[in-house]
Scaffold this active site. Sequence first.
Site, PDB file in Angstrom:
ATOM      1  N   GLU A  97       0.836  -1.212   0.000  1.00  0.00           N
ATOM      2  CA  GLU A  97       0.000   0.000   0.000  1.00  0.00           C
ATOM      3  C   GLU A  97       0.866   1.255   0.000  1.00  0.00           C
ATOM      4  O   GLU A  97       2.026   1.215   0.421  1.00  0.00           O
ATOM      5  CB  GLU A  97      -0.860   0.016   1.268  1.00  0.00           C
ATOM      6  CG  GLU A  97      -2.329  -0.274   1.048  1.00  0.00           C
ATOM      7  CD  GLU A  97      -3.099   0.851   0.382  1.00  0.00           C
ATOM      8  OE1 GLU A  97      -2.518   1.688  -0.342  1.00  0.00           O
ATOM      9  OE2 GLU A  97      -4.323   0.902   0.585  1.00  0.00           O
ATOM     10  N   ASP A  98       0.286   2.332  -0.441  1.00  0.00           N
ATOM     11  CA  ASP A  98       0.989   3.606  -0.387  1.00  0.00           C
ATOM     12  C   ASP A  98       0.984   4.194   1.020  1.00  0.00           C
ATOM     13  O   ASP A  98       2.007   4.620   1.529  1.00  0.00           O
ATOM     14  CB  ASP A  98       0.385   4.605  -1.399  1.00  0.00           C
ATOM     15  CG  ASP A  98      -1.141   4.695  -1.317  1.00  0.00           C
ATOM     16  OD1 ASP A  98      -1.755   4.038  -0.447  1.00  0.00           O
ATOM     17  OD2 ASP A  98      -1.725   5.422  -2.135  1.00  0.00           O
ATOM     18  N   ASP A 101      -3.896   5.355   6.731  1.00  0.00           N
ATOM     19  CA  ASP A 101      -4.381   6.578   7.361  1.00  0.00           C
ATOM     20  C   ASP A 101      -5.296   6.171   8.529  1.00  0.00           C
ATOM     21  O   ASP A 101      -4.803   5.799   9.583  1.00  0.00           O
ATOM     22  CB  ASP A 101      -5.099   7.379   6.267  1.00  0.00           C
ATOM     23  CG  ASP A 101      -5.515   8.767   6.689  1.00  0.00           C
ATOM     24  OD1 ASP A 101      -4.810   9.388   7.478  1.00  0.00           O
ATOM     25  OD2 ASP A 101      -6.558   9.246   6.208  1.00  0.00           O
ATOM     26  N   PHE A 150      -1.380  16.151   4.431  1.00  0.00           N
ATOM     27  CA  PHE A 150      -1.777  15.534   3.165  1.00  0.00           C
ATOM     28  C   PHE A 150      -0.568  15.471   2.241  1.00  0.00           C
ATOM     29  O   PHE A 150      -0.016  16.491   1.842  1.00  0.00           O
ATOM     30  CB  PHE A 150      -2.917  16.322   2.514  1.00  0.00           C
ATOM     31  CG  PHE A 150      -3.524  15.576   1.372  1.00  0.00           C
ATOM     32  CD1 PHE A 150      -4.462  14.578   1.602  1.00  0.00           C
ATOM     33  CD2 PHE A 150      -3.135  15.834   0.059  1.00  0.00           C
ATOM     34  CE1 PHE A 150      -5.007  13.852   0.549  1.00  0.00           C
ATOM     35  CE2 PHE A 150      -3.677  15.122  -1.002  1.00  0.00           C
ATOM     36  CZ  PHE A 150      -4.614  14.127  -0.746  1.00  0.00           C
ATOM     37  N   ARG A 163       1.235  12.170  -8.821  1.00  0.00           N
ATOM     38  CA  ARG A 163       1.600  10.770  -8.550  1.00  0.00           C
ATOM     39  C   ARG A 163       3.030  10.477  -8.994  1.00  0.00           C
ATOM     40  O   ARG A 163       3.712   9.635  -8.440  1.00  0.00           O
ATOM     41  CB  ARG A 163       0.674   9.813  -9.315  1.00  0.00           C
ATOM     42  CG  ARG A 163      -0.740   9.739  -8.781  1.00  0.00           C
ATOM     43  CD  ARG A 163      -1.457   8.550  -9.422  1.00  0.00           C
ATOM     44  NE  ARG A 163      -2.902   8.664  -9.325  1.00  0.00           N
ATOM     45  CZ  ARG A 163      -3.622   8.283  -8.261  1.00  0.00           C
ATOM     46  NH1 ARG A 163      -3.027   7.774  -7.217  1.00  0.00           N
ATOM     47  NH2 ARG A 163      -4.932   8.412  -8.256  1.00  0.00           N
TER      48      ARG A 163
HETATM   49  P1  5GP Z   1      -7.731   4.815   5.202  1.00  0.00           P
HETATM   50  O1  5GP Z   1      -8.833   3.833   4.979  1.00  0.00           O
HETATM   51  O2  5GP Z   1      -6.511   4.224   5.866  1.00  0.00           O
HETATM   52  O3  5GP Z   1      -8.220   6.035   5.942  1.00  0.00           O
HETATM   53  O4  5GP Z   1      -7.383   5.389   3.769  1.00  0.00           O
HETATM   54  C1  5GP Z   1      -6.253   5.094   3.085  1.00  0.00           C
HETATM   55  C2  5GP Z   1      -6.341   5.752   1.716  1.00  0.00           C
HETATM   56  O5  5GP Z   1      -6.621   7.153   1.848  1.00  0.00           O
HETATM   57  C3  5GP Z   1      -5.009   5.660   1.020  1.00  0.00           C
HETATM   58  O6  5GP Z   1      -4.885   4.468   0.280  1.00  0.00           O
HETATM   59  C4  5GP Z   1      -5.021   6.913   0.159  1.00  0.00           C
HETATM   60  O7  5GP Z   1      -5.682   6.632  -1.054  1.00  0.00           O
HETATM   61  C5  5GP Z   1      -5.850   7.908   0.942  1.00  0.00           C
HETATM   62  N1  5GP Z   1      -4.992   8.842   1.704  1.00  0.00           N
HETATM   63  C6  5GP Z   1      -4.837   8.902   3.041  1.00  0.00           C
HETATM   64  N2  5GP Z   1      -3.969   9.875   3.398  1.00  0.00           N
HETATM   65  C7  5GP Z   1      -3.539  10.433   2.243  1.00  0.00           C
HETATM   66  C8  5GP Z   1      -2.595  11.494   1.945  1.00  0.00           C
HETATM   67  O8  5GP Z   1      -1.948  12.124   2.795  1.00  0.00           O
HETATM   68  N3  5GP Z   1      -2.419  11.782   0.630  1.00  0.00           N
HETATM   69  C9  5GP Z   1      -3.078  11.132  -0.366  1.00  0.00           C
HETATM   70  N4  5GP Z   1      -2.803  11.496  -1.621  1.00  0.00           N
HETATM   71  N5  5GP Z   1      -3.965  10.136  -0.134  1.00  0.00           N
HETATM   72  C10 5GP Z   1      -4.193   9.781   1.170  1.00  0.00           C
END
Ligand code: 5GP
Length: 174
Positions: A97-98, A101, A150, A163
């Site tokens: 995963e990237d 959050d 962010f 990206r």
């Molecule tokens: P979670 O379910 O953990 O809240 O969401 C994860 C997803 O939210 C990540 O895969 C990504 O797509 C998006 N996301 C969360 N934080 C960031 C951020 O700082 N920047 C970006 N570009 N996407 C984020």
Amino acid sequence: MSEHIRVLLSEKEVDARIQAIGEQISRDYEGKQVHLVCVLKGGSFFMCELAKRITLPVSLDFMSVSSYGKDTKSSGVVKIVKDLDESIKDKDVLVVEDIVDSGRTLSYLLEMLRDRGPKSLRLCTLLDKPDRRVVDVKVDYTGFEIPDAFVVGYGLDYDQRYRNLPYIGVVEFD
Ligand code: 5GP
């Protein structure tokens, strides 16, 4: 309103960390084949760089998910937009995963993948924002823990842009 990107993690730092994780994974999975599962689109840049640094047999598959609802916060109810091409039964699966959050998306996804009977299931993320965690998710490999900001680059977008940045940056508005 214009925006600019402040470098948080340089290309050199990110490369060095991915190299170290690749070496760690190569040690941990010695004698096995690692099946990398990439969550599109964000995880794709990290997955390619990581795969190149794993010195074991590697296979790859991709899936794409989206959160239900139009809230900017993920709801945790995940819709599969593109499922994996191959079965993961009896494979040593490493989800790439990237960013983690709130943890909602991954917690749902990991549970769903676990039900498909992999031999093992682990999670590797380039970035982690631990302060934002709502749902507990066990992360096996983390590139960097970052503060609550962010971020873009290395696969992460802001409105589908940035990206392709080879570093991690924070979007700031002027
Ligand atoms: P979670 O379910 O953990 O809240 O969401 C994860 C997803 O939210 C990540 O895969 C990504 O797509 C998006 N996301 C969360 N934080 C960031 C951020 O700082 N920047 C970006 N570009 N996407 C984020």
